[in-house]
Motif scaffolding. Structure first.
Motif, PDB file in Angstrom:
ATOM      1  N   UNK A  73      40.143  16.524  83.439  1.00 58.68           N
ATOM      2  CA  UNK A  73      40.495  16.697  84.848  1.00 58.68           C
ATOM      3  C   UNK A  73      40.240  18.129  85.300  1.00 58.68           C
ATOM      4  N   UNK A  74      40.615  19.089  84.474  1.00 58.12           N
ATOM      5  CA  UNK A  74      40.362  20.494  84.815  1.00 58.12           C
ATOM      6  C   UNK A  74      38.874  20.769  84.946  1.00 58.12           C
ATOM      7  N   UNK A  75      38.068  20.239  84.028  1.00 62.58           N
ATOM      8  CA  UNK A  75      36.622  20.450  84.083  1.00 62.58           C
ATOM      9  C   UNK A  75      36.040  19.870  85.378  1.00 62.58           C
ATOM     10  N   UNK A  76      36.468  18.672  85.739  1.00 60.77           N
ATOM     11  CA  UNK A  76      35.983  18.041  86.974  1.00 60.77           C
ATOM     12  C   UNK A  76      36.384  18.863  88.187  1.00 60.77           C
ATOM     13  N   UNK A  77      37.627  19.341  88.225  1.00 64.85           N
ATOM     14  CA  UNK A  77      38.087  20.153  89.351  1.00 64.85           C
ATOM     15  C   UNK A  77      37.246  21.425  89.488  1.00 64.85           C
ATOM     16  N   UNK A  78      36.956  22.066  88.370  1.00 64.07           N
ATOM     17  CA  UNK A  78      36.175  23.302  88.406  1.00 64.07           C
ATOM     18  C   UNK A  78      34.764  23.061  88.913  1.00 64.07           C
ATOM     19  N   UNK A  79      34.158  21.971  88.480  1.00 62.36           N
ATOM     20  CA  UNK A  79      32.804  21.644  88.937  1.00 62.36           C
ATOM     21  C   UNK A  79      32.799  21.357  90.432  1.00 62.36           C
ATOM     22  N   UNK A  80      33.777  20.586  90.893  1.00 62.00           N
ATOM     23  CA  UNK A  80      33.842  20.283  92.323  1.00 62.00           C
ATOM     24  C   UNK A  80      34.095  21.540  93.148  1.00 62.00           C
ATOM     25  N   UNK A  81      34.909  22.458  92.621  1.00 58.14           N
ATOM     26  CA  UNK A  81      35.140  23.722  93.316  1.00 58.14           C
ATOM     27  C   UNK A  81      33.837  24.509  93.420  1.00 58.14           C
ATOM     28  N   UNK A  82      33.088  24.527  92.340  1.00 55.37           N
ATOM     29  CA  UNK A  82      31.823  25.277  92.326  1.00 55.37           C
ATOM     30  C   UNK A  82      30.822  24.700  93.320  1.00 55.37           C
ATOM     31  N   UNK A  83      30.636  23.382  93.309  1.00 60.86           N
ATOM     32  CA  UNK A  83      29.638  22.815  94.206  1.00 60.86           C
ATOM     33  C   UNK A  83      30.104  22.835  95.664  1.00 60.86           C
TER      34      UNK A  83
END
Length: 420
Positions: A73-83
């Motif tokens: 979940x943390x990894x997905x959140x970070x990717x979405x924040x980046x894009x």
């Protein structure tokens, strides 16, 4: 006067929604990880049904799976924040080009498919560990790595298609209907959800697994008797050949209208008695009887509209932002981030609704069969076959459980509890 956009706040000025969602979501992830790591103790009642050895084994598997889920979940959140800040493909269009509805659809289509591929790549380690390695370690998976990888790839293809179509429709609506797009998107979401639910038994499920009609004449006679008693018309019960991939046991109700069907895992038929299978069938009839699929769609519609209206409120400069391809893609990515964080932060609400549906189906199965003893033995067997956590910590149950816990279901049958 046009609002000035900058790289730090490209889509408007109100950040309260995102800040609140980030705070809730990250707090829930932290609580999830902490709760998963705390020492476990079980009630004497759970020990009497399952034994200490089973509970320790189930706890070990649950801890590893929850750790993987939290980190994913943390990894997905970070990717979405980046894009949401960097974008993916709009820079290829040129910063000064004005958006057309056709161009918006194409941009959304490409961006959505790209996001699906990126998320699948980021989630691959967690899925490999929790969905394959951990399942094999605890004897829950029969699938070779190649079979698992093919299914994962099929899921990626399906996600890319759905994300792409959804992204294209959302981008087109934002440009074509700058005032009324929340209502149009909500209607589109409901129609698409109903369509996918309708075609799932005929198109989606057979792409992943094999099915055949239930051939056991004694069970078919039981189905007819139960359905007549329930006042339902159930003419299709299918068996999923789950044993080719897993030792898990399950059954589910799927479809809408003419596509409605009850599906039983072949592992259920192999490991459970006729009375226990009937109990599972009665539970699925409860979902059918109370229209839980339809009610779920209506609840999703309300939730979707609320998210879209909140997003529009939080982005007062949205129309101006969506005038360029770069601005439009950023708006799409922020909307995706808002939707994802909202879905995660709202998990306690959506899961509470799901648990209520399950309790209703449990009560209906008890009413239909009049056999609490078989209900209890079925719950014990299902838990053991799936190596379930029968008594999870309170926060985990509140936040992440779509079904009542096994011990709650046992207490319901014994008449000592009715908690949803």
């Amino acid at each position: 006067m046009a609002r000035r956009m900058n790289s730090r706040n490209p889509c408007g000025e109100r950040r309260y929604l995102l800040r609140a969602l980030w705070t809730l979501s990250l707090a829930f992830v932290a609580l999830w990880l902490v709760s998963s790591s705390l020492p476990r103790t079980h009630s004497q009642e759970a020990v009497s049904y399952f034994g200490q050895d089973y509970l320790e084994k189930a706890d070990g598997r649950a801890f590893r799976g929850r750790l993987a889920a939290g980190l994913n979940a943390l990894a997905v959140f970070l990717v979405l924040y980046w894009i949401s800040r960097s974008g993916l493909v709009a820079r290829w269009y040129g910063a000064s080009r004005l958006v057309t509805p056709k161009g918006a659809f194409l941009l959304g289509l490409i961006s959505g498919a790209a996001v699906a591929c990126l998320l699948a790549f980021v989630s691959f380690p967690g899925s490999l560990y929790a969905g394959y390695l951990l399942e094999r370690q605890y004897g829950l998976s029969n699938a070779a790595f190649g079979v698992w990888l093919v299914d994962y790839t099929k899921g990626l293809v399906m996600s890319a298609l759905m994300y792409g179509v959804a992204g294209g429709f959302v981008a087109w609506a934002l440009v074509k209907f700058p005032r009324n797009w929340p209502w149009l998107l909500t209607l589109g979401f409901v129609m698409a959800s109903a369509f996918v639910t309708f075609i799932y038994p005929w198109v989606v499920a057979p792409w992943f697994d094999r099915f055949h009609p239930l051939e056991d004449q004694a069970l078919l006679a039981d189905v007819k008797q139960l359905s007549e008693k329930a006042g339902l018309n159930i003419d299709k019960v299918l068996v999923m050949e789950a044993s080719a991939k897993t030792s898990r046991v399950n059954a589910y109700f799927a479809g809408l209208g003419r596509s409605r069907q009850v599906v039983l895992y072949d592992t259920l038929l192999m490991t459970h008695t006729r009375d226990q299978v009937n109990l599972v069938l009665a539970h699925e009839m409860g979902h059918w009887r109370y229209g839980h699929v339809s009610k779920g769609l209506w609840a999703s519609m309300v939730g979707t509209l609320m998210v879209l209206l909140a997003f529009r409120w939080s982005m007062p400069g949205l129309s101006e932002t969506c005038a360029t391809y770069i601005g439009l893609e950023r708006a799409l990515m922020i909307l995706l981030l808002v939707s994802t964080l909202t879905g995660y932060a709202a998990s306690p609400v959506t899961n509470a609704i799901s648990r209520r549906f399950e309790v209703s189906a449990d009560r209906y199965s008890l009413e239909l069969t009049g056999d609490p003893g078989t209900f209890i033995s079925t719950q014990v067997n299902l838990a053991k076959a799936n190596l379930s956590d029968v008594e999870p910590p309170s926060f985990l149950r509140w936040f992440g459980w779509t079904h009542p816990t096994t011990m709650e279901r046992i207490r319901l049958a014994r008449g000592t509890s009715s908690a949803p």
